[in-house]
Design an enzyme around this catalytic site. Structure first.
Site, mmCIF file in Angstrom:
data_model
loop_
_atom_site.group_PDB
_atom_site.id
_atom_site.type_symbol
_atom_site.label_atom_id
_atom_site.label_comp_id
_atom_site.label_asym_id
_atom_site.label_seq_id
_atom_site.Cartn_x
_atom_site.Cartn_y
_atom_site.Cartn_z
ATOM 1 N N SER A 158 -5.044 3.083 -0.020
ATOM 2 C CA SER A 158 -6.352 2.699 0.875
ATOM 3 C C SER A 158 -7.378 3.673 0.809
ATOM 4 O O SER A 158 -7.264 4.608 0.136
ATOM 5 C CB SER A 158 -5.556 2.448 2.232
ATOM 6 O OG SER A 158 -5.346 3.825 2.958
ATOM 7 N N GLU B 114 0.719 -1.192 -0.009
ATOM 8 C CA GLU B 114 0.091 -0.123 -0.255
ATOM 9 C C GLU B 114 0.976 1.219 -0.007
ATOM 10 O O GLU B 114 1.745 1.382 0.893
ATOM 11 C CB GLU B 114 -1.071 -0.172 1.126
ATOM 12 C CG GLU B 114 -1.942 1.064 1.412
ATOM 13 C CD GLU B 114 -2.691 1.190 2.623
ATOM 14 O OE1 GLU B 114 -2.588 1.959 3.296
ATOM 15 O OE2 GLU B 114 -3.158 -0.007 2.795
#
Length: 338
Positions: free
Chosen positions: A251, A225
């Site tokens: 995210s 991420e």
């Protein structure tokens, strides 16, 4: 602060979670009550021999996408749902996501797109469904009316072009209006760490397009991420002036022109592997386009002279995974079903 968890919301919408599954904050006693009721419901499904595949179908998948457009939730949706769809032998056409977006207004601006949070959505009525009796909307600024949306289009967009022929994803509900159309020079980094060092070192300038590659499912391996680079850009006050493109993921907390899931990824021979420092990259989110403005002749020369980078230190199961996993447009899955 309690921010949106898109998949909790969407499991509720798809009929795979009870009412409130996606919105009740973790510290609330209602969450404990929900957990007990969920266990009771599981036992009821077992008694009636109702399986997940009896509930989850193509209509449920597309309904979840529509809900995500209205909520403006997370780019992770466009990673998890294709993987789930694969399990029911459904191949998602990501272009249909843009069709849904064009017809689904964004009526909820949760952080980081707006000033409200998941607990506000929960108090305002939660994830509304036709079969939820007794649920009503209490706040017209947390959940706006359909004739007064934050934007007329949905919260997610899939961009296509030579840089991402199989698509890439952006949470456009969190993109500043001035960044919806942008063209700038590429600043190329081979990893998340390299990019963060440059951002903290004040090497990124207004107008730049930060490119982070070899962070996809195979290239990572594992598709990390990219929250730290996007946070660093926002912290530097550049989120309304700098775009970021990666074959990694983001995210629900990401804001700005953060474009991820570039497919094919660099490790699988995607064009992102041959972007050079200073190349012009054109982004047009309203028209769902992304383009590397380099001639075909030059690109052919680069492909012939510059091999795809490999991480020779990766061994064991991670190495096996990297050789078998698909790019993000298929949900980063191994057992691809065509």
């Amino acid at each position: 602060m309690y921010t949106a968890n898109s998949m909790n919301c969407l499991t509720e919408v798809m009929g795979m979670g009870l009412s409130g599954n996606g919105t009740i904050p973790a510290p609330y006693s209602a969450r404990i009550k929900l957990a007990k009721e969920a266990g009771m419901q599981v036992m009821e499904l077992v008694r009636k021999n109702i399986r997940a595949r009896d509930i989850l179908n193509e209509d449920a998948i597309w309904n979840a996408i529509t809900t995500d457009m209205a909520l403006g939730c997370s780019t992770n949706t466009i990673l998890h749902l294709p993987a789930i769809a694969n399990e029911i032998d459904m191949k998602m056409d990501l272009r249909k996501i843009n069709e849904i977006s064009e017809n689904t207004p964004n009526v909820c601006h949760l952080a980081p797109a707006g000033p409200t949070y998941m607990e506000d959505l929960n108090e305002a009525g939660g994830i509304l469904q036709e079969n939820l009796e007794g649920v009503f909307k209490t706040d017209n600024e947390v959940i706006r009316d359909m004739d007064n949306p934050f934007t007329k289009t949905g919260g997610i967009a899939i961009l296509y072009g030579n840089l991402a022929p199989d698509g890439c994803v952006v949470k456009r509900s969190a993109v500043a209006p001035e960044m919806l159309v942008h063209e700038g020079p590429a600043r190329v980094f081979e990893s998340e760490e390299e990019a963060i060092k440059a951002i903290y070192g004040k090497e990124i300038n207004p107008g730049d397009v930060v490119v982070i590659r070899y962070e996809g499912p195979a290239g990572g391996p594992g598709m990390r991420e990219m929250l730290s680079p996007t946070s660093a850009i926002a912290g530097a006050g550049l989120d309304k002036e700098v775009a970021l493109i990666t074959d990694g993921r983001f995210s629900g907390a990401t804001r700005g022109a953060s474009i991820g899931h570039v497919s094919p990824e660099a490790a699988n021979g995607g064009l992102i592997a041959w972007v050079h420092e200073g190349d012009l990259i054109s982004i047009n989110i309203p028209e769902y386009k992304i383009e590397l403005k380099v001639s075909e002749e030059e690109l052919a020369k680069r492909k012939a002279e510059e091999p795809i980078k490999t991480k020779d230190h990766i061994t064991g199961y991670l190495k096996r995974y990297s050789k078998m996993v698909s790019s993000a447009d298929r949900g980063a899955i191994i057992n691809i079903k065509d």
